[in-house]
Design a protein around this motif. Structure first.
Motif, PDB file in Angstrom:
ATOM      1  N   GLU A 175      15.113  14.668 -13.966  1.00 35.06           N
ATOM      2  CA  GLU A 175      14.366  14.260 -15.157  1.00 35.06           C
ATOM      3  C   GLU A 175      13.962  12.796 -15.018  1.00 35.06           C
ATOM      4  N   TRP A 176      12.795  12.467 -15.574  1.00 35.44           N
ATOM      5  CA  TRP A 176      12.337  11.090 -15.508  1.00 35.44           C
ATOM      6  C   TRP A 176      11.443  10.754 -16.686  1.00 35.44           C
ATOM      7  N   ASP A 177      11.278   9.470 -16.899  1.00 35.20           N
ATOM      8  CA  ASP A 177      10.492   8.967 -18.012  1.00 35.20           C
ATOM      9  C   ASP A 177       9.809   7.685 -17.558  1.00 35.20           C
ATOM     10  N   THR A 178       8.688   7.355 -18.147  1.00 34.58           N
ATOM     11  CA  THR A 178       7.971   6.136 -17.780  1.00 34.58           C
ATOM     12  C   THR A 178       7.631   5.327 -19.026  1.00 34.58           C
ATOM     13  N   LEU A 179       7.451   4.043 -18.815  1.00 37.28           N
ATOM     14  CA  LEU A 179       7.084   3.153 -19.920  1.00 37.28           C
ATOM     15  C   LEU A 179       6.219   2.011 -19.401  1.00 37.28           C
ATOM     16  N   ASN A 224       8.744  12.129 -21.401  1.00 38.53           N
ATOM     17  CA  ASN A 224       9.738  12.622 -20.463  1.00 38.53           C
ATOM     18  C   ASN A 224       9.168  13.739 -19.596  1.00 38.53           C
ATOM     19  N   HIS A 225       9.759  13.866 -18.427  1.00 38.43           N
ATOM     20  CA  HIS A 225       9.277  14.837 -17.448  1.00 38.43           C
ATOM     21  C   HIS A 225      10.457  15.447 -16.722  1.00 38.43           C
ATOM     22  N   GLU A 226      10.214  16.588 -16.139  1.00 37.17           N
ATOM     23  CA  GLU A 226      11.094  17.152 -15.129  1.00 37.17           C
ATOM     24  C   GLU A 226      10.232  17.417 -13.916  1.00 37.17           C
ATOM     25  N   SER A 227      10.845  17.348 -12.739  1.00 39.61           N
ATOM     26  CA  SER A 227      10.062  17.630 -11.542  1.00 39.61           C
ATOM     27  C   SER A 227       9.459  19.013 -11.643  1.00 39.61           C
ATOM     28  N   GLU A 228       8.140  19.115 -11.443  1.00 35.78           N
ATOM     29  CA  GLU A 228       7.451  20.379 -11.624  1.00 35.78           C
ATOM     30  C   GLU A 228       7.697  21.326 -10.463  1.00 35.78           C
ATOM     31  N   GLU A 229       8.065  20.757  -9.311  1.00 31.91           N
ATOM     32  CA  GLU A 229       8.308  21.589  -8.145  1.00 31.91           C
ATOM     33  C   GLU A 229       9.709  21.323  -7.639  1.00 31.91           C
ATOM     34  N   LYS A 230      10.371  22.327  -7.171  1.00 32.24           N
ATOM     35  CA  LYS A 230      11.699  22.171  -6.610  1.00 32.24           C
ATOM     36  C   LYS A 230      11.663  22.240  -5.088  1.00 32.24           C
ATOM     37  N   LYS A 254       3.119   9.583 -11.939  1.00 34.22           N
ATOM     38  CA  LYS A 254       1.856   9.802 -12.661  1.00 34.22           C
ATOM     39  C   LYS A 254       1.376   8.538 -13.361  1.00 34.22           C
ATOM     40  N   LEU A 255       1.552   7.427 -12.706  1.00 36.62           N
ATOM     41  CA  LEU A 255       1.095   6.148 -13.229  1.00 36.62           C
ATOM     42  C   LEU A 255      -0.101   5.671 -12.414  1.00 36.62           C
ATOM     43  N   LYS A 256      -0.938   4.867 -13.055  1.00 38.68           N
ATOM     44  CA  LYS A 256      -2.056   4.224 -12.381  1.00 38.68           C
ATOM     45  C   LYS A 256      -1.797   2.727 -12.312  1.00 38.68           C
ATOM     46  N   LYS A 257      -2.396   2.083 -11.348  1.00 36.73           N
ATOM     47  CA  LYS A 257      -2.168   0.641 -11.204  1.00 36.73           C
ATOM     48  C   LYS A 257      -2.615  -0.126 -12.442  1.00 36.73           C
ATOM     49  N   LYS A 307       0.811  -1.220   0.000  1.00 37.96           N
ATOM     50  CA  LYS A 307       0.000   0.000   0.000  1.00 37.96           C
ATOM     51  C   LYS A 307       0.844   1.269   0.000  1.00 37.96           C
ATOM     52  N   GLN A 308       1.893   1.301   0.849  1.00 35.70           N
ATOM     53  CA  GLN A 308       2.701   2.511   0.958  1.00 35.70           C
ATOM     54  C   GLN A 308       3.413   2.859  -0.345  1.00 35.70           C
ATOM     55  N   ASN A 309       3.644   1.858  -1.202  1.00 35.88           N
ATOM     56  CA  ASN A 309       4.352   2.115  -2.452  1.00 35.88           C
ATOM     57  C   ASN A 309       3.500   2.859  -3.476  1.00 35.88           C
ATOM     58  N   GLY A 310       2.233   3.081  -3.146  1.00 33.79           N
ATOM     59  CA  GLY A 310       1.390   3.877  -4.018  1.00 33.79           C
ATOM     60  C   GLY A 310       1.933   5.288  -4.194  1.00 33.79           C
ATOM     61  N   LYS A 311       2.715   5.769  -3.219  1.00 36.32           N
ATOM     62  CA  LYS A 311       3.320   7.092  -3.323  1.00 36.32           C
ATOM     63  C   LYS A 311       4.317   7.144  -4.476  1.00 36.32           C
ATOM     64  N   VAL A 312       5.044   6.052  -4.653  1.00 35.03           N
ATOM     65  CA  VAL A 312       6.020   5.996  -5.745  1.00 35.03           C
ATOM     66  C   VAL A 312       5.297   5.997  -7.084  1.00 35.03           C
TER      67      VAL A 312
END
Length: 273
Positions: A231-235, A261-267, A213-216, A203-208
């Protein structure tokens, strides 16, 4: 942005939550296995020590000039607890010199990033089973390291700045074969990318998962993250294969995004996590 602040930000965003008593017990139990007994291997010369370290994903060696020091008995007491760690011991002066050891110390060696981590001399003087256990738990990184609040600290202390996360439910029928392929791919990027497993059934890993921005419903999925610039990317993928993982990693390393691709929107730390 410097590597250290961004690394701290990501750690703070995803991993710094209270570990429940059940979670703590689960980590403790996972380290203890009443399997066949094992003893530390005596390393009598430099070639033997080098071979020992090279053969293990994680090796812990007690370098002792004085076998009467209390740290020796503490060291022996933990060998049974960590069944997936190789334990060695040496009193040979040439072995100690080879690994830049000048007094009694305990060192952890990681194959994944070729790191040697030494306990400080003052820590050795006051070492007990709890402190040594914590040192091993935090710093034990493997070709594929399963994320939990303890291993997270070691992951972000690594000098490797690119982390690949496989988000998958360990209870799924495809898990064993997927992990076999994922680990095979990890060997191709040893020293370049840290491979991590995030069990989506926890359950706690839902934060990751939500951070990327992924859904189960999109899992299993890969997420790759670079700590130095955030920077990050998902597949998302229907099947975990060596080819998919390799292409995704190669693309990220070359700046060619295979997903979005993404960059963290908040610093600043994301309080909602």
């Amino acid at each position: 942005m410097e590597a250290a602040p961004s690394r701290f930000l990501f750690l703070l965003c995803l991993f710094m939550y209270e570990l429940s008593p059940d979670g703590a017990a689960e980590i403790q139990e996972s380290s203890e296995d009443p399997g066949s007994s094992q003893e530390p291997i005596w390393l009598t010369d430099v070639p033997a020590a080098m071979e020992f370290i090279a053969a293990a994903e994680v090796a812990v060696i007690g370098f002792f000039q004085d076998l009467e020091t209390p740290a020796v008995s503490v060291f022996h007491s933990l060998v049974q607890k960590f069944q997936d760690v190789s334990f060695g011991i040496s009193t040979d002066s040439k072995v100690l010199a080879h690994y830049n050891v000048t007094g009694n110390t305990i060192s952890l060696f990681r194959l994944v990033d070729n790191e040697q981590l030494d306990l400080d001399s003052e820590d050795i003087e006051s070492i007990d089973a709890t402190k040594l256990s914590r040192f091993i738990e935090i710093n034990s990184l493997y070709l594929v390291t399963e994320y939990n609040p303890v291993t997270a600290i070691g992951l972000f202390n690594s000098m490797i700045q690119i982390h690949l996360l496989l988000m998958m439910n360990k209870a799924s029928p495809e898990y064993e074969e997927s992990m076999h392929r994922y680990k095979k791919a990890a060997k191709l990027f040893q020293g370049k990318i840290l491979f991590i497993l995030v069990d989506s059934g926890v359950k706690q890993n839902g934060k990751v998962i939500s951070f990327f921005k992924l859904k189960k419903s999109q899992l299993p999925a890969l997420a790759i993250y670079r700590t130095v610039d955030e920077e990050w990317d998902t597949l998302p993928m229907a099947e975990v294969s060596v080819e998919h993982v390799q292409s995704f990693c190669d693309g990220f390393l070359k700046g060619k995004w295979l997903g979005e691709n993404h960059e963290s929107e908040e610093k600043t730390p994301k309080v909602e996590l």
